[in-house]
Design an enzyme around this catalytic site. Structure first.
Site, PDB file in Angstrom:
ATOM      1  N   GLY A   1       0.830  -1.209   0.000  1.00 15.38           N
ATOM      2  CA  GLY A   1       0.000   0.000   0.000  1.00 15.38           C
ATOM      3  C   GLY A   1       0.857   1.248   0.000  1.00 15.38           C
TER       4      GLY A   1
ATOM      5  N   ASP B   1       4.492  -4.440   6.276  1.00 14.44           N
ATOM      6  CA  ASP B   1       4.782  -5.779   6.775  1.00 14.44           C
ATOM      7  C   ASP B   1       5.043  -6.808   5.653  1.00 14.44           C
ATOM      8  OD1 ASP B   1       4.216  -7.567   9.360  1.00 14.44           O
ATOM      9  OD2 ASP B   1       3.243  -8.493   7.627  1.00 14.44           O
TER      10      ASP B   1
ATOM     11  N   ASP C   1       1.455  -0.154  11.531  1.00 17.88           N
ATOM     12  CA  ASP C   1       1.382  -1.446  12.231  1.00 17.88           C
ATOM     13  C   ASP C   1       2.704  -2.222  12.246  1.00 17.88           C
ATOM     14  OD1 ASP C   1       1.391  -1.974   9.546  1.00 17.88           O
ATOM     15  OD2 ASP C   1      -0.308  -3.347   9.561  1.00 17.88           O
TER      16      ASP C   1
ATOM     17  N   GLY D   1     -12.059  14.549  19.346  1.00 17.05           N
ATOM     18  CA  GLY D   1     -13.092  14.572  20.383  1.00 17.05           C
ATOM     19  C   GLY D   1     -14.219  13.571  20.162  1.00 17.05           C
TER      20      GLY D   1
ATOM     21  N   ARG E   1      13.620  10.180  -2.404  1.00 27.74           N
ATOM     22  CA  ARG E   1      14.518  11.317  -2.695  1.00 27.74           C
ATOM     23  C   ARG E   1      15.780  11.248  -1.838  1.00 27.74           C
ATOM     24  NH1 ARG E   1      14.604  16.204   0.157  1.00 27.74           N
ATOM     25  NH2 ARG E   1      15.282  18.043  -1.013  1.00 27.74           N
TER      26      ARG E   1
ATOM     27  N   HIS F   1     -24.921  16.107  19.798  1.00 30.27           N
ATOM     28  CA  HIS F   1     -24.433  15.323  18.658  1.00 30.27           C
ATOM     29  C   HIS F   1     -23.245  14.477  19.118  1.00 30.27           C
ATOM     30  CE1 HIS F   1     -21.586  18.718  18.535  1.00 30.27           C
ATOM     31  NE2 HIS F   1     -20.753  17.853  17.975  1.00 30.27           N
TER      32      HIS F   1
ATOM     33  N   ARG G   1      -7.106  -2.281   8.844  1.00 37.77           N
ATOM     34  CA  ARG G   1      -7.717  -3.616   8.851  1.00 37.77           C
ATOM     35  C   ARG G   1      -7.345  -4.398  10.094  1.00 37.77           C
ATOM     36  NH1 ARG G   1      -6.301  -6.022   3.262  1.00 37.77           N
ATOM     37  NH2 ARG G   1      -5.236  -4.040   3.191  1.00 37.77           N
TER      38      ARG G   1
ATOM     39  N   HIS H   1     -10.234   5.850   0.462  1.00 37.37           N
ATOM     40  CA  HIS H   1      -8.881   6.076  -0.049  1.00 37.37           C
ATOM     41  C   HIS H   1      -8.388   7.510   0.028  1.00 37.37           C
ATOM     42  CE1 HIS H   1      -9.247   1.961  -1.425  1.00 37.37           C
ATOM     43  NE2 HIS H   1      -7.927   1.979  -1.439  1.00 37.37           N
TER      44      HIS H   1
ATOM     45  N   ARG I   1       1.487  -5.307  -6.198  1.00 41.00           N
ATOM     46  CA  ARG I   1       1.607  -6.534  -5.406  1.00 41.00           C
ATOM     47  C   ARG I   1       2.024  -7.637  -6.371  1.00 41.00           C
ATOM     48  NH1 ARG I   1      -2.385  -3.533  -2.233  1.00 41.00           N
ATOM     49  NH2 ARG I   1      -1.431  -3.349  -0.179  1.00 41.00           N
TER      50      ARG I   1
ATOM     51  N   ASP J   1      -1.103   2.449   8.099  1.00 42.33           N
ATOM     52  CA  ASP J   1      -1.672   1.683   9.225  1.00 42.33           C
ATOM     53  C   ASP J   1      -0.811   1.771  10.489  1.00 42.33           C
ATOM     54  OD1 ASP J   1      -3.743   0.906   7.686  1.00 42.33           O
ATOM     55  OD2 ASP J   1      -3.007  -1.115   7.273  1.00 42.33           O
TER      56      ASP J   1
ATOM     57  N   ARG K   1     -25.933   8.827  11.000  1.00 39.55           N
ATOM     58  CA  ARG K   1     -25.397   8.775   9.637  1.00 39.55           C
ATOM     59  C   ARG K   1     -24.022   8.128   9.668  1.00 39.55           C
ATOM     60  NH1 ARG K   1     -29.793  10.241   8.726  1.00 39.55           N
ATOM     61  NH2 ARG K   1     -30.559  11.947   7.424  1.00 39.55           N
TER      62      ARG K   1
ATOM     63  N   THR L   1       3.758   2.860   5.898  1.00 37.15           N
ATOM     64  CA  THR L   1       2.384   2.360   5.856  1.00 37.15           C
ATOM     65  C   THR L   1       1.487   3.240   6.716  1.00 37.15           C
ATOM     66  OG1 THR L   1       0.908   0.634   6.721  1.00 37.15           O
ATOM     67  CG2 THR L   1       3.144   0.575   7.526  1.00 37.15           C
TER      68      THR L   1
HETATM   69  P1  ADP Z   1       2.438  -4.190   2.636  1.00 34.69           P
HETATM   70  O1  ADP Z   1       3.894  -4.117   2.428  1.00 34.69           O
HETATM   71  O2  ADP Z   1       1.763  -2.848   2.528  1.00 34.69           O
HETATM   72  O3  ADP Z   1       2.065  -4.945   3.909  1.00 34.69           O
HETATM   73  P2  ADP Z   1       1.546  -6.523   1.035  1.00 34.69           P
HETATM   74  O4  ADP Z   1       1.225  -7.348   2.222  1.00 34.69           O
HETATM   75  O5  ADP Z   1       0.559  -6.479  -0.069  1.00 34.69           O
HETATM   76  O6  ADP Z   1       1.811  -4.985   1.390  1.00 34.69           O
HETATM   77  O7  ADP Z   1       2.931  -7.053   0.464  1.00 34.69           O
HETATM   78  C1  ADP Z   1       3.506  -6.481  -0.692  1.00 34.69           C
HETATM   79  C2  ADP Z   1       4.189  -7.543  -1.528  1.00 34.69           C
HETATM   80  O8  ADP Z   1       5.258  -8.125  -0.766  1.00 34.69           O
HETATM   81  C3  ADP Z   1       3.327  -8.743  -1.919  1.00 34.69           C
HETATM   82  O9  ADP Z   1       2.552  -8.505  -3.076  1.00 34.69           O
HETATM   83  C4  ADP Z   1       4.381  -9.826  -2.170  1.00 34.69           C
HETATM   84  O10 ADP Z   1       4.924  -9.710  -3.459  1.00 34.69           O
HETATM   85  C5  ADP Z   1       5.455  -9.496  -1.140  1.00 34.69           C
HETATM   86  N1  ADP Z   1       5.289 -10.375   0.023  1.00 34.69           N
HETATM   87  C6  ADP Z   1       4.402 -10.276   1.037  1.00 34.69           C
HETATM   88  N2  ADP Z   1       4.532 -11.277   1.926  1.00 34.69           N
HETATM   89  C7  ADP Z   1       5.533 -12.064   1.453  1.00 34.69           C
HETATM   90  C8  ADP Z   1       6.159 -13.271   1.900  1.00 34.69           C
HETATM   91  N3  ADP Z   1       5.766 -13.891   3.045  1.00 34.69           N
HETATM   92  N4  ADP Z   1       7.149 -13.767   1.150  1.00 34.69           N
HETATM   93  C9  ADP Z   1       7.554 -13.167   0.016  1.00 34.69           C
HETATM   94  N5  ADP Z   1       7.018 -12.039  -0.458  1.00 34.69           N
HETATM   95  C10 ADP Z   1       6.021 -11.479   0.236  1.00 34.69           C
END
Ligand code: ADP
Length: 333
Positions: free
Chosen positions: A12, A104, A130, A186, A22, A216, A172, A262, A73, A128, A256, A126
């Protein structure tokens, strides 16, 4: 000794990735290393989408969201055959090391390259937020400010019409955006994957607030919030649909729902993200210049640091629940 590096963005996209690219390119040149772009993450690596970069190729990008290297990906990279092709391409282009900017999944991919003898460094990017070890990842600050801006705007209309607004933000598996924008905006309730919740209790809180004169309310929901199994969620519903339906039915308050989606990924990176990206990327290049590999850079306690990537990936990112408790106290008084 490293003569040539490749830099890629994967998974992402996140605002601030360009600022990191850069800095990677310019500090590589500063250290006498040739920088190469690897376009479209591991997908492009396998296809040999690899080109030299210069200081000028990263001009005018520090303020731009997204990633000029594109992101993709790659299913193929998940297989040993795909990875073998990727390594072949790196060898063909005489790339000694790869800087991976991503989350990750991208880091798990980088570790696989490490096992195949390619030097790698990870820079966490990222929205997230995370990734463990580092306090913040590139893109989170911009995303949470975008979410906060939306909360402010929605609050205006929530206040005018005396409604409850349920706002769903990204995350997620991570409640960072919901928690930070909720506390800063808030919110009256914050529903995140890390903390189980009961919607009848949320409704009681809203009713108590109403009795104290609040007309509200804002409820922040992370897209990955678990939902309340007692509250009749349809499997295809997002947790925010469940929240909005339940609250309206149970309290009778006009409710609502807004899903920010995105817009949280894009936009000019904040000063924090630009600084973080620049500092992390510089440290990544310093490490590579010293011949270090298999690491992830990050910021902890306001200092730039590094960890072994396999160690960092094995840790679980801990959300600081003090933020959550503070938000609850402020909402309940
Ligand atoms: P993010 O880096 O945002 O968590 P993804 O989980 O979609 O995004 O991972 C990005 C790309 O990294 C995947 O499309 C894949 O090519 C590679 N990748 C993810 N997990 C593995 C893994 N366990 N082994 C090898 N490549 C991986």
């Amino acid at each position: 000794m490293i003569r040539r590096i490749g830099v890629l963005t994967s998974g992402g996209d996140a605002p601030g990735m360009n600022a990191a690219i850069r800095t990677v390119v310019r500090t590589a040149i500063h250290f006498g290393i040739e920088p190469y772009a690897i376009y479209r993450g591991y997908h492009g690596m396998i296809r040999g989408e690899i080109e030299p970069m210069s200081s000028r190729s990263v001009s005018g990008i520090i303020q731009r969201g997204g990633t000029v290297l594109k992101s993709a990906r790659s299913q193929s990279f998940m297989t040993p055959e795909g990875r073998a092709k990727a390594v072949e391409q790196l060898k063909e282009h005489a790339i000694d090391a790869v800087v991976v900017i991503g989350g990750d999944g991208s880091f798990r991919g980088a570790l696989e390259l490490d096992k195949l003898g390619i030097k790698i460094i990870g820079i966490p990017g990222t929205i997230d937020n995370d990734i463990a070890c580092t306090d913040y990842c590139i893109g989170f600050d911009t995303a949470v400010n975008t979410a906060l801006d939306a909360v402010n705007k929605i609050r205006d209309t929530a206040s005018s019409h005396e409604r409850v607004y349920v706002i769903e933000v990204m995350g997620r598996h991570s409640g960072y955006i919901a928690l930070y924008s909720g506390l800063a905006g808030g919110a009256d309730a914050i529903l995140i994957p890390e903390v189980p919740y009961r919607l009848d209790e949320v409704c009681t809180k809203l009713e108590e607030a109403n009795a104290k004169g609040k007309t509200h309310s804002i409820i922040m929901v992370a897209e990955g919030a678990a939902g309340d199994p007692e509250a009749g969620r349809l499997p295809s519903d997002s947790p925010s649909v469940q929240v909005a339906n339940y609250v309206q039915e149970k309290t009778g308050y006009e409710t609502r729902m807004t899903i920010l989606g995105h817009i949280q990924r894009g936009g000019a990176p904040t000063v924090n993200d630009r600084l973080l990206a620049s500092r992390l990327a510089y440290h990544a290049m310093e490490l590579l210049h010293q011949g270090k590999t298999g690491k992830m850079v990050g910021e902890a306690d306001h200092k730039i640091k590094s960890w072994n990537l396999d160690y960092a990936l094995a840790q679980e990112k801990q959300l600081d629940l003090e933020y959550y408790h503070l938000a609850n106290i402020l909402a309940s008084i």
